[in-house]
Design a protein around this motif. Sequence first.
Motif, PDB file in Angstrom:
ATOM      1  N   ASP A  24     -49.113  10.770 -15.216  1.00  0.00           N
ATOM      2  CA  ASP A  24     -51.137  10.677 -14.910  1.00  0.00           C
ATOM      3  C   ASP A  24     -51.105   9.206 -15.652  1.00  0.00           C
ATOM      4  N   LYS A  25     -50.097   9.012 -16.268  1.00  0.00           N
ATOM      5  CA  LYS A  25     -49.662   7.538 -17.089  1.00  0.00           C
ATOM      6  C   LYS A  25     -49.795   6.952 -16.203  1.00  0.00           C
ATOM      7  N   MET A  26     -49.103   7.164 -15.278  1.00  0.00           N
ATOM      8  CA  MET A  26     -48.180   5.691 -14.406  1.00  0.00           C
ATOM      9  C   MET A  26     -49.010   5.306 -13.988  1.00  0.00           C
ATOM     10  N   ARG A  27     -49.866   6.711 -12.530  1.00  0.00           N
ATOM     11  CA  ARG A  27     -51.370   6.439 -12.253  1.00  0.00           C
ATOM     12  C   ARG A  27     -51.858   5.548 -12.655  1.00  0.00           C
ATOM     13  N   HIS A  28     -51.875   5.245 -13.448  1.00  0.00           N
ATOM     14  CA  HIS A  28     -53.445   4.395 -14.415  1.00  0.00           C
ATOM     15  C   HIS A  28     -52.110   3.454 -14.725  1.00  0.00           C
ATOM     16  N   TRP A 298     -46.081  13.505  -5.831  1.00  0.00           N
ATOM     17  CA  TRP A 298     -47.558  14.468  -5.073  1.00  0.00           C
ATOM     18  C   TRP A 298     -47.982  15.175  -6.477  1.00  0.00           C
ATOM     19  N   ALA A 299     -47.304  15.089  -7.582  1.00  0.00           N
ATOM     20  CA  ALA A 299     -48.017  15.456  -8.506  1.00  0.00           C
ATOM     21  C   ALA A 299     -48.581  14.983  -9.493  1.00  0.00           C
ATOM     22  N   SER A 300     -48.621  13.729  -9.259  1.00  0.00           N
ATOM     23  CA  SER A 300     -50.282  13.024  -9.449  1.00  0.00           C
ATOM     24  C   SER A 300     -50.637  12.687  -8.690  1.00  0.00           C
ATOM     25  N   ALA A 301     -50.658  12.354  -7.439  1.00  0.00           N
ATOM     26  CA  ALA A 301     -51.188  11.926  -6.395  1.00  0.00           C
ATOM     27  C   ALA A 301     -52.773  13.477  -6.560  1.00  0.00           C
ATOM     28  N   ASN A 302     -52.551  14.283  -6.395  1.00  0.00           N
ATOM     29  CA  ASN A 302     -52.823  15.291  -6.221  1.00  0.00           C
ATOM     30  C   ASN A 302     -54.036  16.153  -7.500  1.00  0.00           C
ATOM     31  N   ARG A 303     -53.962  14.920  -8.581  1.00  0.00           N
ATOM     32  CA  ARG A 303     -54.551  14.931  -9.824  1.00  0.00           C
ATOM     33  C   ARG A 303     -55.200  13.318 -10.095  1.00  0.00           C
ATOM     34  N   ASP A 304     -55.313  12.793  -8.720  1.00  0.00           N
ATOM     35  CA  ASP A 304     -56.348  11.636  -8.690  1.00  0.00           C
ATOM     36  C   ASP A 304     -57.652  11.445  -9.178  1.00  0.00           C
ATOM     37  N   GLU A 305     -57.819  10.890 -10.167  1.00  0.00           N
ATOM     38  CA  GLU A 305     -59.492  10.811 -10.095  1.00  0.00           C
ATOM     39  C   GLU A 305     -60.049  10.605  -9.187  1.00  0.00           C
ATOM     40  N   ALA A 306     -59.625   9.007  -8.531  1.00  0.00           N
ATOM     41  CA  ALA A 306     -61.242   8.414  -7.728  1.00  0.00           C
ATOM     42  C   ALA A 306     -60.869   9.543  -6.463  1.00  0.00           C
ATOM     43  N   VAL A 307     -60.495  10.748  -6.186  1.00  0.00           N
ATOM     44  CA  VAL A 307     -60.102  11.580  -5.603  1.00  0.00           C
ATOM     45  C   VAL A 307     -60.807  12.878  -5.793  1.00  0.00           C
ATOM     46  N   PHE A 308     -60.387  13.508  -7.360  1.00  0.00           N
ATOM     47  CA  PHE A 308     -60.826  14.937  -7.541  1.00  0.00           C
ATOM     48  C   PHE A 308     -61.840  14.082  -8.781  1.00  0.00           C
ATOM     49  N   ASP A 309     -62.592  14.461  -9.109  1.00  0.00           N
ATOM     50  CA  ASP A 309     -63.582  14.572 -10.340  1.00  0.00           C
ATOM     51  C   ASP A 309     -63.142  15.130 -11.192  1.00  0.00           C
ATOM     52  N   GLN A 310     -62.943  15.003 -12.494  1.00  0.00           N
ATOM     53  CA  GLN A 310     -62.607  15.657 -13.706  1.00  0.00           C
ATOM     54  C   GLN A 310     -61.176  16.542 -12.883  1.00  0.00           C
ATOM     55  N   PRO A 311     -60.029  15.723 -12.792  1.00  0.00           N
ATOM     56  CA  PRO A 311     -59.084  16.120 -11.789  1.00  0.00           C
ATOM     57  C   PRO A 311     -58.613  17.639 -12.850  1.00  0.00           C
ATOM     58  N   ASP A 312     -58.322  17.420 -14.066  1.00  0.00           N
ATOM     59  CA  ASP A 312     -58.274  18.801 -14.794  1.00  0.00           C
ATOM     60  C   ASP A 312     -58.614  19.967 -15.089  1.00  0.00           C
ATOM     61  N   GLU A 313     -59.461  20.416 -14.480  1.00  0.00           N
ATOM     62  CA  GLU A 313     -60.693  21.028 -14.292  1.00  0.00           C
ATOM     63  C   GLU A 313     -60.639  21.876 -13.079  1.00  0.00           C
ATOM     64  N   PHE A 314     -60.252  23.535 -13.159  1.00  0.00           N
ATOM     65  CA  PHE A 314     -59.930  23.993 -12.302  1.00  0.00           C
ATOM     66  C   PHE A 314     -61.435  24.549 -11.532  1.00  0.00           C
ATOM     67  N   ARG A 315     -61.922  24.767 -10.392  1.00  0.00           N
ATOM     68  CA  ARG A 315     -62.608  24.223  -9.058  1.00  0.00           C
ATOM     69  C   ARG A 315     -63.007  24.592  -8.343  1.00  0.00           C
ATOM     70  N   LEU A 316     -63.812  25.524  -7.716  1.00  0.00           N
ATOM     71  CA  LEU A 316     -63.413  26.590  -6.173  1.00  0.00           C
ATOM     72  C   LEU A 316     -64.213  25.551  -5.143  1.00  0.00           C
ATOM     73  N   ASP A 317     -64.970  24.334  -5.336  1.00  0.00           N
ATOM     74  CA  ASP A 317     -65.501  23.876  -4.415  1.00  0.00           C
ATOM     75  C   ASP A 317     -64.637  22.418  -3.997  1.00  0.00           C
ATOM     76  N   ARG A 318     -64.131  22.810  -4.106  1.00  0.00           N
ATOM     77  CA  ARG A 318     -63.077  20.732  -3.982  1.00  0.00           C
ATOM     78  C   ARG A 318     -62.867  20.982  -2.152  1.00  0.00           C
ATOM     79  N   ASP A 319     -62.786  19.617  -1.678  1.00  0.00           N
ATOM     80  CA  ASP A 319     -62.649  19.425  -0.569  1.00  0.00           C
ATOM     81  C   ASP A 319     -60.964  19.667  -0.482  1.00  0.00           C
ATOM     82  N   PRO A 320     -61.076  21.144   0.952  1.00  0.00           N
ATOM     83  CA  PRO A 320     -59.421  21.129   0.864  1.00  0.00           C
ATOM     84  C   PRO A 320     -58.147  20.350   1.457  1.00  0.00           C
ATOM     85  N   SER A 321     -59.703  19.365   2.128  1.00  0.00           N
ATOM     86  CA  SER A 321     -58.846  18.274   3.480  1.00  0.00           C
ATOM     87  C   SER A 321     -58.237  17.373   2.450  1.00  0.00           C
TER      88      SER A 321
END
Length: 383
Positions: A24-28, A298-321
């Motif tokens: 996460d730190k490297m992504r930023h 992968w472990a960073s890309a799937n937590r990218d704030e540009a795609v996943f709003d509030q990436p640390d939040e567990f949410r069931l309404d995210r875009d699966p694609s």
Amino acid sequence: MEQTRPDWNPRSDQVLADQIKAYDKMRHQCPVAYSDYLGWSLFRHEDVVRALEDHHGFSSAVSSHLSVPSGMDPPQHTTYRRLIERRLAPAHVSAFEPLCRMISAELVSSLPRGKQIDLVAQFAQLFAVRIQCAFLGWPRRLHDPLLRWIQRNHNATLARDTEAMTAIALEFDGYIGELLEVRRNAGATAPDDITTDLLREEVDGRPLSHEEIVSILRNWTVGELGTITACVGILVHYLGKDLAIQQRLRECPDLLPVAIDEILRLHAPLIANRRITTKPVEIGGRKIGAGERITLIWASANRDEAVFDQPDEFRLDRDPSQNLLYGRGIHDCPGAQLARLELRVIMEELLKSASRITLVPGCPPTIALYPASGFSELPVRLA
């Protein structure tokens, strides 16, 4: 061409202590970063997707050993990929559910209640090897050797010990060679399973070679045992931390499929994958020459704030694609449906059988080290 002075050390104690936090730190701070160990690492979702979808500029042929089909590019990849997809068709996967559930229920029922257990060694690894052997039609006598083989393979990969990796690959060849010999000798009475099917398969008008069959089964085994073990550990750890979500899923098991994908987005079971550039490219403002190693994090890309709003939040309404859990493009995981079935069934059985799953106070889990993810030890109690 960009100077290849290291931007970071992926094997530093700080990174290995918490890989997800470090990525996460490297992504930023440095989303396209060079290291001697991994080559060029891509941390942003858009950069990883670009490499996944541009198989002309980013080749999958990164291994010195035959790797069918994950280490191939089109048109060769397409032929072998279709062959494997036939073995993972929806009908085959659905037909496997009763056996998967039986194995899952047996393992869950064997776990002690009220006592501290290591969920990885006493459950997740056993599930992964039993389910793998069951799907491929392999005998139970291979369970223990495969578990030992996976551990040695992981250690050699971590150390980048090419001599050991070659010896370990040959050891696996021996296991598969015995299975194939039994089936060849049995002829028409050979077991009706995927391993036998591969002996009868043809590519470009010729039978699959021994080397090709072994490569297919080796890739399948490494992918299944390592990632399924990691997935089960990550899922149980997350639910052990959040008892409210655990209870919600126990009461509403229909939510499990999307919940599992979301938990595994938060904590990737597969840290990275590899590519090699076939031409000079510019990505994330960095100029990279042809023939350079690329690591897709992968472990960073799937937590990218540009795609996943509030990436640390567990949410069931995210875009699966947008979830890259099973990859994207021509190399997305052909076994995704099978993996989803296995994880859903094992979590259904675990939540149904145990009224409460808790982490053990004072006994923190041991985080697995790259290239593995998840946990190498996970103390829990079941009620």
